[in-house]
Write an enzyme that holds these catalytic residues in place. Structure first.
Site, PDB file in Angstrom:
ATOM      1  N   GLU A 123      55.192  -1.276 -28.526  1.00  0.00           N
ATOM      2  CA  GLU A 123      54.526   0.040 -28.503  1.00  0.00           C
ATOM      3  C   GLU A 123      55.558   1.168 -28.475  1.00  0.00           C
ATOM      4  O   GLU A 123      55.380   2.207 -29.109  1.00  0.00           O
ATOM      5  CB  GLU A 123      53.608   0.154 -27.273  1.00  0.00           C
ATOM      6  CG  GLU A 123      52.407  -0.782 -27.271  1.00  0.00           C
ATOM      7  CD  GLU A 123      51.309  -0.380 -28.253  1.00  0.00           C
ATOM      8  OE1 GLU A 123      51.435   0.655 -28.920  1.00  0.00           O
ATOM      9  OE2 GLU A 123      50.319  -1.134 -28.353  1.00  0.00           O
ATOM     10  N   ARG A 127      55.892   3.789 -31.707  1.00  0.00           N
ATOM     11  CA  ARG A 127      55.443   5.161 -31.459  1.00  0.00           C
ATOM     12  C   ARG A 127      56.616   6.099 -31.189  1.00  0.00           C
ATOM     13  O   ARG A 127      56.737   7.155 -31.819  1.00  0.00           O
ATOM     14  CB  ARG A 127      54.477   5.198 -30.280  1.00  0.00           C
ATOM     15  CG  ARG A 127      53.240   4.343 -30.516  1.00  0.00           C
ATOM     16  CD  ARG A 127      52.214   4.564 -29.428  1.00  0.00           C
ATOM     17  NE  ARG A 127      51.230   3.499 -29.404  1.00  0.00           N
ATOM     18  CZ  ARG A 127      49.952   3.665 -29.081  1.00  0.00           C
ATOM     19  NH1 ARG A 127      49.490   4.859 -28.762  1.00  0.00           N
ATOM     20  NH2 ARG A 127      49.113   2.659 -29.072  1.00  0.00           N
ATOM     21  N   ASP A 266      48.122  -8.548 -36.907  1.00  0.00           N
ATOM     22  CA  ASP A 266      48.108  -7.581 -38.016  1.00  0.00           C
ATOM     23  C   ASP A 266      49.462  -7.164 -38.584  1.00  0.00           C
ATOM     24  O   ASP A 266      49.781  -7.400 -39.756  1.00  0.00           O
ATOM     25  CB  ASP A 266      47.293  -6.328 -37.616  1.00  0.00           C
ATOM     26  CG  ASP A 266      47.626  -5.793 -36.209  1.00  0.00           C
ATOM     27  OD1 ASP A 266      48.593  -6.261 -35.592  1.00  0.00           O
ATOM     28  OD2 ASP A 266      46.886  -4.901 -35.740  1.00  0.00           O
ATOM     29  N   GLU A 435      42.848   3.002 -39.416  1.00  0.00           N
ATOM     30  CA  GLU A 435      43.111   2.019 -40.482  1.00  0.00           C
ATOM     31  C   GLU A 435      42.287   2.227 -41.749  1.00  0.00           C
ATOM     32  O   GLU A 435      42.785   2.008 -42.859  1.00  0.00           O
ATOM     33  CB  GLU A 435      42.908   0.591 -39.952  1.00  0.00           C
ATOM     34  CG  GLU A 435      43.949   0.163 -38.923  1.00  0.00           C
ATOM     35  CD  GLU A 435      43.733   0.759 -37.533  1.00  0.00           C
ATOM     36  OE1 GLU A 435      42.609   1.245 -37.251  1.00  0.00           O
ATOM     37  OE2 GLU A 435      44.684   0.756 -36.715  1.00  0.00           O
TER      38      GLU A 435
END
Ligand SMILES: *[C@@H]1O[C@H](CO)[C@@H](O)[C@H](O)[C@H]1NC(C)=O
Ligand SMILES: *[C@@H]1O[C@H](CO)[C@@H](O)[C@H](O)[C@H]1NC(C)=O
Ligand SMILES: *[C@@H]1O[C@H](CO)[C@@H](O)[C@H](O)[C@H]1NC(C)=O
Ligand SMILES: *[C@@H]1O[C@H](CO)[C@@H](O)[C@H](O)[C@H]1NC(C)=O
Ligand SMILES: *[C@@H]1O[C@H](CO)[C@@H](O)[C@H](O)[C@H]1NC(C)=O
Ligand SMILES: *[C@@H]1O[C@H](CO)[C@@H](O)[C@H](O)[C@H]1NC(C)=O
Length: 549
Positions: A123, A127, A266, A435
């Protein structure tokens, strides 16, 4: 004399044309307004906290030390810069510049990653490191502010995150690291396993940083996860290129058999292709190709009755029943397949290029179908906004292939009007996720088909109407929903950083005409990096250091 019927049809057509023209022109401006509104509300009521509730104005930081990571701020920098670059409104341009200067000042003087706190490396990389790197790229490219501010902070952060690789015998990093002490820490649950998509979603950031700084260590650390992962598990033979969602970092062995393109799986697939697009290393296209062929063989299904194409899950391994559930997260796949097929060229150009083949043609058609399915996940909902997860209906004759959906489920779950999918009550939230609009943005620019802008505009209008928070009837901010299955929607009092970093950015870029997708690669948090120059890579000896042979 002109036939009056033709004349009136002509006048009506022109009226429609001008209506669309003016409406089209106003869409980017509407997005700028929402972006500035969301950001300024945060600045006024939540600054500089990592977590912000736009209804109560509550806020907190994530690290144990109580210091801010810049979660919302750093994630938003490049969206503000793109707004500054593209806006045609003078007053907005000035506004964007003011916000950028304010943010840059904070990053330079207040943001301090020397904190005694454990952070998740995935994360924090996608980010914060991603946001700082694209801040560096855009402030250089657009000549705004001081790029070094972003680069220095990115190097400082990357050096701290790098220590997560230090103690792992296999080379696969532990999932967290203490930013001050450098202690690498395994996942506290799941038997210490890391999510497979976590340590395979650091590579764009570390490789781009290696090319800027010439420091090959970043490159090697990011790269070193693949060889053990592929060899220990024999992914190409045993799994048809696909991967279970957990990996034990000490041994590189998979933990469990759950295979899916949703959460924890993903971006493993995403970064195979995007590394190839960023660095032109052929091995990553080959691994991507194997994964996509495996996906088509095992996971691509069609719903009943309308035949909506989706990507199913295999919770117990490839040879067992599928689950017809699909996370909204999977909706990035339309855009990814389209970029994999065309490498960022328009479909018209790509079909005439040497690389074009049957696989790519098939990928392109699948990209269109999946994007359409994801659009239906908005269009069929009462507020026109997708839930977090849907469960697709299957034809009766295929029932043995799927985990059962019982009669009781059908009664208790929300039913889509077309009958193609259901929503479980606990999955009826909407986090303003990106998405679907991400895929729509890619599909539009690669196909030049205005249908995609119409879908995007519809979704934008639904966000604008159903996620807005009003005070005295005036919109003040936008928030996540805990219920998108009813109108009025249930509001959640949390603004995710990706609302600003991704959802609004992709919507905004959908309505710009001047986007060349052969030149930039978006990381999984929508932070754009420039495609690396081969000459720069060669100068620093940044080459593929492993193979499957
Ligand atoms: C900035 O905008 C111009 C068009 O106004 C566009 O050509 C250019 O690619 C944009 N730059 C970036 C980095 O987005
Ligand atoms: C520019 O945007 C401001 C709001 O940010 C608005 O008040 C103004 O009318 C806009 N100007 C034009 C020419 O569209
Ligand atoms: C290169 O990056 C590594 C990993 O973070 C770091 O330890 C090292 O000091 C860097 N080398 C230079 C010359 O900056
Ligand atoms: C895209 O379509 C429009 C018509 O809708 C056309 O004017 C334009 O030339 C097309 N652009 C490309 C790159 O094909
Ligand atoms: C934009 O304008 C074109 C015609 O100029 C129209 O076909 C299209 O539907 C309009 N709307 C969107 C969202 O693209
Ligand atoms: C480049 O990297 C390769 C493989 O790691 C190594 O064998 C070679 O010596 C390096 N060359 C230079 C000039 O650093």
């Amino acid at each position: 004399m002109l036939n009056p019927v033709i004349l009136s049809v002509g006048v009506a057509a022109m009226a429609v044309f001008y209506y669309f023209q003016s409406r089209n022109a106003s869409v980017p401006f509407q997005i700028e307004k929402i972006l500035l509104q969301s950001f300024k509300d945060y600045k006024k009521n939540g600054w500089p906290y990592d977590v912000y509730g736009p209804i109560s104005h509550s806020h907190r930081n994530m690290p144990r030390s109580g210091q801010p990571l810049g979660w919302i701020i750093v994630d938003t920098i490049d969206t503000l810069m793109l707004g500054y670059n593209y806006t045609t409104n003078k007053s907005n341009k000035k506004e964007f510049l003011e916000q950028i200067q304010f943010v840059e000042n904070w990053v330079e003087n207040d943001l301090d990653y020397n904190m005694d706190s454990e952070v998740n490396i995935f994360e924090t990389t996608i980010r914060m490191l991603g946001g700082l790197l694209s801040g560096y790229y855009l402030s250089t490219d657009l000549n705004i502010g001081n790029p070094e501010v972003y680069l220095n902070k990115a190097i400082d952060l990357a050096d701290r995150l790098s220590l997560s690789f230090a103690n792992s015998p296999s080379g696969i990093p532990y999932s967290s690291v203490n930013l001050r002490t450098g202690e690498a820490i395994k996942n506290h649950v799941d038997n210490g396993a890391s999510s497979t998509a976590e340590f395979t979603t650091l590579q764009l950031e570390f490789k781009y940083l290696a090319s800027i700084t010439g420091n090959k260590t970043y490159w090697k650390l990011a790269e070193q996860v693949y060889e053990p992962l592929y060899k220990v598990n024999n992914i190409l033979e045993q799994y048809d290129g696909l991967v279970p969602i957990y990996t034990l970092p000490d041994t590189a062995q998979f933990w469990g058999r759950n295979i899916r393109f949703g959460s924890r799986g993903d971006s493993f697939y995403e970064y195979l292709l995007k590394q190839y697009l960023l660095t032109h290393e052929g091995i990553y296209y080959d691994l991507y190709r194997a994964a996509i062929n495996g996906m088509k063989k095992h996971l691509v299904k069609e719903s009943f009755p309308s035949g909506l194409t989706y990507i199913a899950e295999k919770p117990n391994g490839l040879e067992y029943q599928a689950s017809s559930k699909m996370d909204h997260l999977v909706c990035f796949m339309g855009g990814l397949l389209a970029m994999g097929a065309t490498e960022g060229h328009t479909i018209k150009t790509a079909r005439n290029m040497n690389f074009w083949d049957e696989d790519r043609e098939d990928d392109w058609l699948l990209a269109m179908k999946l994007t359409h399915t994801c659009y239906q996940m908005y269009h069929q909902l009462p507020a026109g906004l997708s839930p977090e997860i849907v469960v697709f209906n299957y034809p009766e004759e295929q029932r043995n292939e799927f985990e059962e959906i019982t009669q009781l489920d059908r009664q208790n779950w929300w039913n889509s009007p077309s009958g193609d999918f259901f929503v479980k009550p606990l999955d009826g939230h909407n986090l303003q996720r990106p998405e679907t609009v991400e895929s729509i943005m890619f599909m539009y620019h690669l196909s030049n088909d205005t249908t995609y802008r119409e879908w995007g505009e519809e979704i934008l209008n639904n966000f604008a109407e159903h996620t807005a928070i009003k005070g005295n009837g005036i919109v003040e901010a936008y928030t996540s929903l805990n219920d998108c299955l009813h109108v009025p929607t249930g509001k959640k009092d949390n603004m995710e950083s990706f609302w600003l970093a991704e959802t609004l950015k992709y919507l905004y870029l959908l309505f710009q005409d001047d986007i060349d997708l052969t030149e930039i690669v978006f990381n999984t948090e929508a932070h754009p990096f420039p495609v690396l120059e081969i000459a720069d890579m060669e100068k620093s000896n940044l080459t593929t250091g492993w193979g499957l042979k």
